[in-house]
Design an enzyme around this catalytic site. Structure first.
Site, PDB file in Angstrom:
ATOM      1  N   HIS A 177       2.255   1.985  -3.186  1.00 52.94           N
ATOM      2  CA  HIS A 177       1.348   2.914  -3.846  1.00 52.94           C
ATOM      3  C   HIS A 177       1.877   4.340  -3.831  1.00 52.94           C
ATOM      4  CE1 HIS A 177      -2.363   0.060  -3.208  1.00 52.94           C
ATOM      5  NE2 HIS A 177      -1.347  -0.519  -3.814  1.00 52.94           N
TER       6      HIS A 177
ATOM      7  N   ASP B  22       0.860  -1.188   0.000  1.00 50.75           N
ATOM      8  CA  ASP B  22       0.000   0.000   0.000  1.00 50.75           C
ATOM      9  C   ASP B  22       0.894   1.234   0.000  1.00 50.75           C
ATOM     10  OD1 ASP B  22      -2.240   1.850   0.553  1.00 50.75           O
ATOM     11  OD2 ASP B  22      -3.345   0.033   1.036  1.00 50.75           O
TER      12      ASP B  22
END
Length: 348
Positions: free
Chosen positions: A195, A172
């Site tokens: 991310h 993430d």
């Protein structure tokens, strides 16, 4: 852990009590051979902390964290030890809301984190909430690219924080900056997989949230899903301002530069404008070099209220897959100079 001043916890040096899961679980590290005099190297007895597997998840519901520190002034958590969240036993079995943050700091001022390796957190690896005067450096944070919601460092309601010389590769956001946060400096961080470095999301459920004075410099995005990103949810109020991403290296990074004011936090692909929106202003993207793995190298998708004071300059982003890259702007106002690809869609 409340009311303890100038504590020194080293993987290893000394800590009298460590809270895990909830306030009723304490471990005296002295019983495991630690000396606790602030000078002796206790790493042989504290070199690695391994979390229990998902069968023990009931222990974490009250605090929603595994290793929890609260109201500690002058705390130093230093390596070269290892914190292993044993996340593979959690990710497929346990709902996100029941997974704990591995290492969480609440109301901890003058905090120092150095040198540790963090592996496979159940959820976020490190949480910094309601803290001031935080220095984080020389960490290694590692989890598989498909591990869900394993943010590297999650920051909220905190001020005056420095992150430097750190590697983060997770499933993430490498670093996520939430509301109530100001005066954040991030330098020499390598991110990937993950991310990217994200501000937000801000404004969920119509809340008012502010972020300002965030400066990201000299960082690398290596095969990340996103690069430099600001994301807000329609209907919120507040602001994201005085933000800069400068001298960034891209290695086949998806979506290198993004302002997304139609973010839906996973509910839909695209949320429509509402009457209110987080005000995004005074944002600089400068000195980006490298390759994009997405067709849209720059996407400035602002709400109908518009983003103001956007600067995009000194950019050289090329395709990692041999195609011409695109730039998209929507209600974005600002200036641009010396960019590849050209950012001709900014409004003056």
């Amino acid at each position: 852990m409340e009311g303890i001043v100038a504590m020194f916890f080293m993987l290893g040096i000394s800590l009298s009590h460590l809270v895990t899961g909830n306030a009723q679980d304490y471990f005296d590290v002295g019983k495991f051979g630690a000396v606790g005099d602030g000078n002796t190297d206790d790493s042989p007895v504290l070199g690695k902390i391994l979390a229990p597997n998902a069968d023990a998840r009931g222990k974490f519901k009250s605090e929603n964290c595994w290793l929890c520190f609260q109201r500690v002034v002058g705390l130093i958590v230093e390596g070269p030890g290892q914190i292993d969240g044993n996340g593979a036993t959690w990710w497929t079995k346990v709902p996100i809301s029941e997974r704990p943050t591995a290492l969480h700091f609440q109301l901890c001022n003058d905090l120092r984190l150095r040198g540790l390796t963090h592996l496979n957190s159940q959820r976020n690896h490190i949480g910094i909430h309601n803290c001031s005067g935080v220095a984080i450096s020389d960490l290694h944070i590692i989890a598989p690219s498909d591990s869900p919601n394993t943010d590297g460092i999650n920051i909220a309601l905190s001020t005056t924080l420095v992150i430097s010389n750190t590697f983060i590769g997770t499933g993430d956001d490498c670093i996520a900056i939430s509301g109530g946060t100001s005066n954040i400096n991030i330098t020499s961080v390598t991110c990937g997989p993950g991310h990217g470095i994200s501000i937000g999301s801000l404004g969920e459920d119509g809340t008012s949230q502010n972020v300002d004075q965030v400066h990201v410099t000299g960082c690398t995005f290596n095969q990340t899903m996103n690069g430099a990103r600001i994301k807000t949810i329609p209907g919120g109020t507040g602001f994201a301002r005085d933000i800069s991403f400068e001298w960034i290296t891209l290695i086949a990074s998806g979506n290198p530069i993004v302002i997304d004011q139609h973010y839906c936090n996973g509910r839909d692909h695209y949320c429509q404008d509402q009457e209110k929106a987080i005000a995004v202003s005074d944002v600089t993207f400068s000195g980006f070099r490298g390759t994009s793995a997405a067709i849209e190298a720059i996407n400035l998708d602002c709400s109908k209220q518009g983003c103001r004071g956007i600067t995009v300059d000194n950019i050289n982003i090329t395709s990692s897959f041999g195609k011409n890259l695109r730039v998209v702007c929507n209600n974005a106002y600002g200036t641009t100079a010396s960019t590849v690809p050209a950012v001709s869609c900014l409004l003056s």
